[in-house]
Write an enzyme that holds these catalytic residues in place. Structure first.
Site, PDB file in Angstrom:
ATOM      1  N   LYS A 180      -0.646   2.742 -25.024  1.00 42.85           N
ATOM      2  CA  LYS A 180      -1.892   2.844 -26.050  1.00 42.85           C
ATOM      3  C   LYS A 180      -0.373   3.259 -26.802  1.00 42.85           C
ATOM      4  CE  LYS A 180      -6.080   4.033 -25.157  1.00 42.85           C
ATOM      5  NZ  LYS A 180      -6.133   4.760 -23.949  1.00 42.85           N
ATOM      6  N   TYR A 211       0.831  -1.050  -0.613  1.00 45.27           N
ATOM      7  CA  TYR A 211       0.156   0.029  -0.097  1.00 45.27           C
ATOM      8  C   TYR A 211       1.379   1.187  -0.213  1.00 45.27           C
ATOM      9  CZ  TYR A 211      -4.581  -0.832   0.384  1.00 45.27           C
ATOM     10  OH  TYR A 211      -5.896  -1.374  -0.212  1.00 45.27           O
ATOM     11  N   ARG A 231      -0.392  -1.388 -19.048  1.00 43.08           N
ATOM     12  CA  ARG A 231      -1.795  -0.596 -18.425  1.00 43.08           C
ATOM     13  C   ARG A 231      -2.444   0.467 -17.443  1.00 43.08           C
ATOM     14  NH1 ARG A 231      -6.030  -1.443 -21.095  1.00 43.08           N
ATOM     15  NH2 ARG A 231      -4.924  -2.844 -22.656  1.00 43.08           N
ATOM     16  N   ASP A 276      -6.020  15.486 -23.369  1.00 42.81           N
ATOM     17  CA  ASP A 276      -6.494  13.634 -23.297  1.00 42.81           C
ATOM     18  C   ASP A 276      -5.695  13.138 -24.296  1.00 42.81           C
ATOM     19  OD1 ASP A 276      -6.459  11.418 -23.321  1.00 42.81           O
ATOM     20  OD2 ASP A 276      -8.929  11.447 -22.159  1.00 42.81           O
ATOM     21  N   GLU A 322      -0.327   4.804  -0.583  1.00 44.19           N
ATOM     22  CA  GLU A 322      -1.655   6.202  -0.895  1.00 44.19           C
ATOM     23  C   GLU A 322      -0.447   7.679  -0.184  1.00 44.19           C
ATOM     24  OE1 GLU A 322      -5.345   6.324   1.203  1.00 44.19           O
ATOM     25  OE2 GLU A 322      -5.281   4.138   0.330  1.00 44.19           O
TER      26      GLU A 322
HETATM   27  N1  DSN Z   1     -10.487   2.535 -24.999  1.00 47.75           N
HETATM   28  C1  DSN Z   1      -9.629   3.402 -25.528  1.00 47.75           C
HETATM   29  C2  DSN Z   1      -9.619   2.980 -26.733  1.00 47.75           C
HETATM   30  O1  DSN Z   1     -10.023   1.720 -27.404  1.00 47.75           O
HETATM   31  O2  DSN Z   1      -9.630   3.834 -27.370  1.00 47.75           O
HETATM   32  C3  DSN Z   1     -10.475   4.544 -24.876  1.00 47.75           C
HETATM   33  O3  DSN Z   1     -10.464   4.043 -24.101  1.00 47.75           O
END
Ligand code: DSN
Length: 478
Positions: free
Chosen positions: A273, A64, A279, A241, A66
């Protein structure tokens, strides 16, 4: 480091897991097989490095932590401090950011942290000032009432969902759409591009507290300098974002007006991504927001995931290497080759092409819904996802689009020639798929027909394309 070490590490891990619950070990192995065998074109997915994956599988998961580095609500966080500080340092250096907060578990979490920070920073509320964690016991009932009244009903202007915006930018199925009074800017109906004059007009009319830039299905660059000027002209905080294109920013493909970090007050991202990490999520911000951003946990986040922060530190270190810039450029080259290949074969693409990592095919030209196209492609070994197109007549469930992206296949080493062959496979499947009908004869938005032999043939051709580019080549689980 020897390739053998990677293989031994994953094999040993599976052996240990198998001794407790063999079905989990089998599922992990099956996932590797599936990922190796399919042509993965989901624009938001990638393949993290073995080092990033292995950094997550350890005893940091047991801790933990926090609070923030050096100021925790739990004892014994010295090693968590090390990895969190490293991840934040790599993030600041990589993106040229004043401050980085690496605790968010996902993109939604990162956005919630950002929304909270902006509300706390911008809304004039004596009650809120008192309500900061350390003075919470001083609040009267009247203070709480004032706080809810003062924080509620703030305004957010973001890109509309069907133009490529994201659910968390103020849309009703997400908490952001319930927290904020939201209005959207769309894209020009003819070009499919953001019309900055219209955004400025909407901002002047609506006077949002937050102007949100960024997208999950817009295939073009966004000029963040112009959006910042619009935000400034109405006194809005400018938030971006960059979850989808963080890798292109990290790899310096998006620079100047197209790099959000120097222009936005606050930037959120996922790390898995195009950035190719574990993740998770992350927030970058200017100094004046840092204190509120660092309150993310426990304000809106559960306990940080130290094992994932360790993996973020590894992946961000990888993204600082010179070869990441080459990777980022190849993502875009591949997306453009895929777009060109599809256009040459007669596909309709939203905006007519791409200058980032994704391509949005309007499959209504093939007489299909997005759902039918997605399933037919999946039958043929090609993994994509259906997505709305601007002014989509089929709504967000069936949709009229297929979103494809190149970060994952680029990681595997596929290049522009293979993107052209991929375009051929996609086009063949979509031209050979026929929309089905419901039992009462009305057109179905889900049923379709695709010859099984053709689907098998395309799957084999997809496998042939992948064969020279094995995924995790050093990992042999046999
Ligand atoms: N789920 C993601 C995507 O596929 O674009 C964005 O949150």
């Amino acid at each position: 480091m020897s390739r053998n070490a990677e293989s031994t590490a994953f094999r040993s891990a599976l052996e240990v897991i198998r001794a407790v619950e063999p079905r989990v070990a089998d599922a992990i192995g099956a996932e590797l097989t599936d990922q190796r065998e399919s042509l993965k074109l989901i624009a938001s997915e990638n393949y993290a490095s073995p080092a990033t994956l292995l950094a997550m599988g350890n005893w940091f998961s047991d801790k933990y932590a926090e609070g923030t580095v050096g100021r925790r609500f739990y004892a014994g966080c010295q090693n968590v401090d090390t990895v969190e500080a490293l991840a934040a340092e790599h993030a600041r250096e990589l993106f040229g950011a004043a401050h980085a907060y690496v605790q968010p578990h996902s993109g939604i979490d990162a956005n919630l942290v950002a929304f909270w920070a902006v509300l706390a920073d911008r809304v004039e509320s004596p009650a809120l000032k008192k309500a900061q964690v350390r003075q919470v016991n001083d609040l009267t009932e009247a203070d709480w009432f004032a706080l809810r009244r003062e924080l509620g009903n703030q305004r957010m202007l973001g890109m509309s969902l069907d133009a490529g915006g994201h659910l968390t930018h103020g849309f009703r199925p997400n908490i952001s759409g319930k927290m904020f009074d939201q209005r959207s800017y769309g894209t020009d109906p003819t070009t499919g591009l953001i019309d900055y004059d219209r955004v400025a007009e909407a901002a002047r009319e609506f006077k949002p507290l937050i102007l949100v830039g960024g997208y999950s299905a817009y295939p073009r660059k966004v000029n963040f300098r112009i959006l910042r000027e619009i935000a400034d002209s109405v006194g809005a905080t400018f938030m971006v974002d960059m979850a989808h294109f963080a890798g292109l920013v990290a790899g310096k493909v998006f620079t100047g007006d197209f790099d959000p970090v120097p222009h936005a007050h606050i930037v959120t991202t996922t790390t898995h991504k195009s950035l190719r990490g574990p993740r998770g999520g992350m927030v970058l911000c200017q100094p004046e927001l840092a204190d509120q951003v660092d309150r993310g946990c426990p304000m809106v986040l559960g306990g940080p995931l130290p094992h994932v922060m360790a993996a973020k530190a590894v992946a961000l270190a990888e993204a600082r290497r010179p070869d990441f810039a080459d990777y980022a450029q190849r993502i875009v080259d591949n997306a453009q080759a895929l777009a060109d290949g599809l256009l040459r074969r007669g596909a309709t693409l939203v905006t007519g092409g791409t200058d980032n990592h994704l391509v949005l095919i309007d499959v209504s030209g093939y007489g299909l819904t997005g759902r039918q196209a997605e399933q037919a492609l999946l039958d043929s070994g090609i993994v994509t996802n259906r997505n709305s197109v601007p002014q989509d007549p089929n709504g967000a469930w069936y949709t009229s689009g297929i979103r494809i992206g190149t970060p994952a296949l680029t990681t595997r080493g596929l290049g522009t020639a293979e993107m052209d062959q991929t375009a051929e496979l996609i086009h063949t499947v979509l031209t050979q798929t026929t929309a089905g009908a419901n039992a009462d004869g009305t057109p179905s938005k889900a049923k379709y027909t695709l010859d099984a032999d053709l689907a098998d043939k395309i799957s084999r051709q997809a496998a042939d394309l992948l064969a020279p580019h094995p995924l995790y080549p050093a990992v042999d689980l046999a």
